[in-house]
Design an enzyme around this catalytic site. Structure first.
Site, mmCIF file in Angstrom:
data_model
loop_
_atom_site.group_PDB
_atom_site.id
_atom_site.type_symbol
_atom_site.label_atom_id
_atom_site.label_comp_id
_atom_site.label_asym_id
_atom_site.label_seq_id
_atom_site.Cartn_x
_atom_site.Cartn_y
_atom_site.Cartn_z
ATOM 1 N N TYR A 137 60.087 48.369 26.406
ATOM 2 C CA TYR A 137 60.268 48.255 27.854
ATOM 3 C C TYR A 137 61.699 47.827 28.139
ATOM 4 C CZ TYR A 137 59.278 46.697 32.689
ATOM 5 O OH TYR A 137 59.279 46.522 34.051
ATOM 6 N N LYS A 165 59.634 52.688 28.002
ATOM 7 C CA LYS A 165 59.483 52.581 29.452
ATOM 8 C C LYS A 165 60.880 52.330 30.004
ATOM 9 C CE LYS A 165 57.425 49.895 33.223
ATOM 10 N NZ LYS A 165 56.636 48.683 33.579
#
Length: 312
Positions: A137, A165
């Site tokens: 992320y 992400k």
């Protein structure tokens, strides 16, 4: 050999539901998670920023994970790992793997702003502790740690890192990552109001927020894009855009929970220090939702995606 993961499509970052006395609301989470599955999402992400991870203890996170697994009908459920201590993050990854998570979405060791070497060491240690596929992320806007494309080149040597992400708020990053790493990673957008733009650049998934209240529309956008029906996807996306904008806010949790309350008859309870919106802040969200519902588009017949077909 590391487990493989080819995640793509719509992965809601689901909200965590609380009772009036600030306990986990198991029944409401089961109901809301099931709405996502019935709409055809491709997986679930639990206990992320939208899931109020910073207010949950490890046992609560595993309870939320269990609820999601129970309703997911075989779709992958990712447990978010976010902890200021690499040691504690490793412990949660170990427990999450034993509890049945399909993989992890991992954040830097916040709130400390680690440098390149420290960031890569943290991610590697957590991934190896859990032994499951990891979605990296990257959200430098919110967290102050930027996992740059050239860092992803170095991290590609670890097979447990399977996806990203990408939430840098710069859609050019999708192209930069692909140019440097090819198809090594599955790239997901994490910014609701950059989703279609990211798909156009080659992203294959969306860690979505407003999907919590509008799962059918979110799924429709992805499936239409996947089928090459961009004009139809764009029409829905343009309608959706004012709602998607409320995800890009320091109060995204309160915003999205209020939208859930208005659209799917849930509630907007948060765990303090967050409090439900009031006065002008609340009224602004209510007006956006009312306008969207008054003009809600009729969705076309949708093609199946490979992940949806496999789940059925």
């Amino acid at each position: 050999m590391a487990p493989s993961a080819k995640w793509e499509g719509i992965f809601p970052a689901v909200t965590t539901k609380f009772t009036e006395d600030d306990k986990l609301d198991f029944k409401e989470m089961e109901r809301c998670f099931r709405l996502q599955i019935e709409a055809g999402v491709d997986g679930l992400v639990v206990c992320g920023s939208l899931g109020e991870a910073s207010t949950l203890d490890p046992d609560e996170k595993l309870e939320v994970l269990k609820i999601a697994i129970d309703v997911a009908e075989g779709r992958p459920v990712l447990l978010t790992i976010s902890d200021g201590s690499t040691r504690n993050a490793q412990k949660l990854a170990e427990r999450g793997a034993k509890a049945g998570a399909a993989g992890f979405m991992v954040l830097p060791g916040l709130p400390y702003k680690s440098d390149r070497r420290e960031t890569i060491a943290h991610y590697t240690a957590v991934a190896r502790a859990g032994g499951l596929p990891v979605m990296i992320y990257n959200n430098p806007v919110a967290y102050g740690v930027d996992i740059t494309p050239d860092m992803l080149v170095e991290m590609a040597a670890e097979p447990l890192f399977t996806s990203i992400k990408e939430s840098s708020d710069d859609v050019r990053r999708v192209t930069e990552i692909i140019n440097l790493t090819g198809d090594r990673y599955q790239i997901f957008t994490g910014v609701d109001n950059l989703a279609l733009e990211s798909f156009a650049m080659g992203a294959v998934g969306w860690i979505a927020g407003l999907v919590a209240a509008f799962p059918a529309e979110t799924v429709a956008i992805w499936r239409l894009v996947r089928a090459g029906r961009m004009a139809e996807a764009l029409e829905i996306y343009r309608w959706f855009r004012p709602l998607l904008d409320v995800d890009v806010s320091t109060k995204l949790v309160q915003n999205i929970k209020l939208v859930e309350a208005l659209v799917i008859n849930s509630n907007d309870r948060c765990r303090p220090p967050r409090l439900p919106l009031v006065d002008a802040e609340r009224e602004r969200i209510v007006k956006i939702v009312e306008k969207a519902l008054a003009n809600r588009p009729k969705l076309p017949a949708l093609p199946e995606t490979p992940s949806a077909a496999a789940a059925e």
